[in-house]
Design a protein around this motif. Structure first.
Motif, mmCIF file in Angstrom:
data_model
loop_
_atom_site.group_PDB
_atom_site.id
_atom_site.type_symbol
_atom_site.label_atom_id
_atom_site.label_comp_id
_atom_site.label_asym_id
_atom_site.label_seq_id
_atom_site.Cartn_x
_atom_site.Cartn_y
_atom_site.Cartn_z
ATOM 1 N N HIS A 104 40.857 52.354 20.275
ATOM 2 C CA HIS A 104 39.291 52.659 20.776
ATOM 3 C C HIS A 104 39.369 52.848 22.624
ATOM 4 N N LEU A 111 36.660 52.489 27.342
ATOM 5 C CA LEU A 111 36.281 51.392 26.436
ATOM 6 C C LEU A 111 35.672 51.042 26.615
ATOM 7 N N ASP A 115 31.970 50.026 23.492
ATOM 8 C CA ASP A 115 31.209 49.031 23.454
ATOM 9 C C ASP A 115 30.033 49.333 23.194
ATOM 10 N N THR A 324 37.277 46.331 20.514
ATOM 11 C CA THR A 324 37.590 47.167 21.712
ATOM 12 C C THR A 324 38.186 46.512 22.911
#
Length: 389
Positions: A104, A111, A115, A324
């Motif tokens: 992810h 990242l 998020d 994440t």
């Protein structure tokens, strides 16, 4: 709709259509039109009338993802990992539910974007489900529950292995541009895949984080390089990595991955405790407690069953609480291997590093950042000299 028409997303599409017989596949995107059409026919052979993708909803090229998002209610994302956060955010912004494969993000910038996509999905009442399938395996879940309930005592250390030959290796077809070649073998170029700690060992690290009640390691140090897979078709990634992670309570995770032919192979998640040990992949415990899970379950199917049930019931499913974080676990180890530095969790959170170019800057006909050397082999990072974080 599908963003990416490789083997993983083709499997995800079949699983999605199996999960909900009322669902229809209506649009497909990939860099290559021939791949789109090949996978369309393969999925149609399995799911028949659930595939409703005419030629004018087959969208090739770097930016064909936009039309898939426009045409769909649910978007399945499993393409070059560089684009996973970017395409997830685009889908969520458009009000679409998302299934997105691991990893992810391949760098700190990615990242942070993922998020944000998960947070936005939560705010908009949309589902976003992770391809970190271990969390959906009933046997793994029961093994972790047994560990949490004290079956092996206090967790002392963990050993994580993902050792195998290179995967997704293809020879360069005549007529492909450099960009098309790199996209066709994207697992072997770090600007697209993030390399093997991020791409593969992330599954192991997700399980390690799960065992540790979703805590994060405070620091890690890694070793890595390219020993033998130097042919141009292996791109610019390392062929071996070792990373040692340490948690705040002193527990260490010893994590290894390798993509080299002719070597010992192993896939395992071994948890060592004060009263015994556990193998998550074997769903088994030895020691003061001797136990083995005897059930069955396909986590790849279960994740789609739950996603579509959540959509139909209007109760969003959001895996943002771990997806994440577990990927970040992998990214910090990868960056440590590349640079030779100890990397802390605080370093990772402060970093804005990304593998150039940014995903939104990518377009058809661009020059890829990875260039072959005089011998045709692609240079790799040099620990102790390479700066990334």
């Amino acid at each position: 709709g599908m963003i990416g028409c490789g083997g993983r997303n083709s499997g995800a599409a079949v699983q999605a259509l199996t999960a909900d017989p009322g669902a229809r596949l209506v649009a497909m995107h990939d860099i290559f039109l021939d791949r789109i059409k090949e996978k369309r026919e393969a999925i149609r052979r399995e799911k028949g009338g659930q595939v409703e993708v005419p030629d004018d909803r087959c969208f090739p090229g770097v930016n064909g993802y936009r039309q898939v998002i426009e045409a769909s209610d649910v978007v399945l994302i499993a393409n070059a990992a560089k684009f996973h956060p970017f395409h997830s955010m685009a889908a969520v912004q458009a009000g679409r539910h998302v299934f997105v494969e691991k990893p992810h993000g391949i760098d700190p910038a990615g990242l942070k974007l993922m998020d944000q996509a998960c947070a936005l999905a939560k705010a908009k009442g949309l589902s976003i489900v992770s391809g970190l399938h271990s969390r959906y395996h009933p046997g793994y879940a029961e093994t972790v529950r047994q560990i949490h309930d004290g079956a092996i005592g206090d967790v002392i250390a963990m050993e994580e292995n993902f050792l195998r030959a290179p995967y997704g290796v293809v020879d360069r077809k005549p007529g492909l541009s450099e960009l098309e070649w790199q996209f066709s073998t994207q697992y072997h170029f770090r600007w697209l895949s993030g390399d093997d700690v991020v791409q593969s060992l992330v599954h192991n690290l997700d399980r390690a984080s799960w065992v540790m009640h979703n805590q994060v390691p405070v620091k890690c140090h890694g070793l890595g390089g390219r020993s033998s897979m130097t042919d141009p078709r292996y791109g610019d990634v390392f062929d071996h990595h070792s990373v040692v992670y340490e948690f705040e309570n002193g527990v260490r995770v010893y994590a290894f991955c390798r993509t080299t032919t002719g070597c010992y192979d192993e896939a395992s998640s071994i948890i060592l405790g004060s009263k015994g040990k556990a193998s998550i992949l074997a769903c088994r415990i030895w020691g003061e407690t001797n136990w083995r899970w005897q059930g069955q379950g396909d986590p790849y199917q279960i994740e789609h069953d739950r996603l579509f049930a959540a959509i139909r019931s209007g109760t969003p499913l959001n895996n943002g609480d771990y997806m994440t974080r577990s990927t970040a676990f992998a990214v910090m180890g990868q960056l440590s291997c590349y640079t030779g530095r100890e990397v802390t969790w605080d370093d990772l959170e402060r970093s804005t590093f990304y593998h150039p170019p940014r995903p939104e800057e990518c377009h058809d006909g661009m020059e890829p950042p990875a260039k072959p050397g005089p011998d045709g082999s692609y240079p790799v990072p040099i620990p102790g000299r390479t700066e990334m974080i």
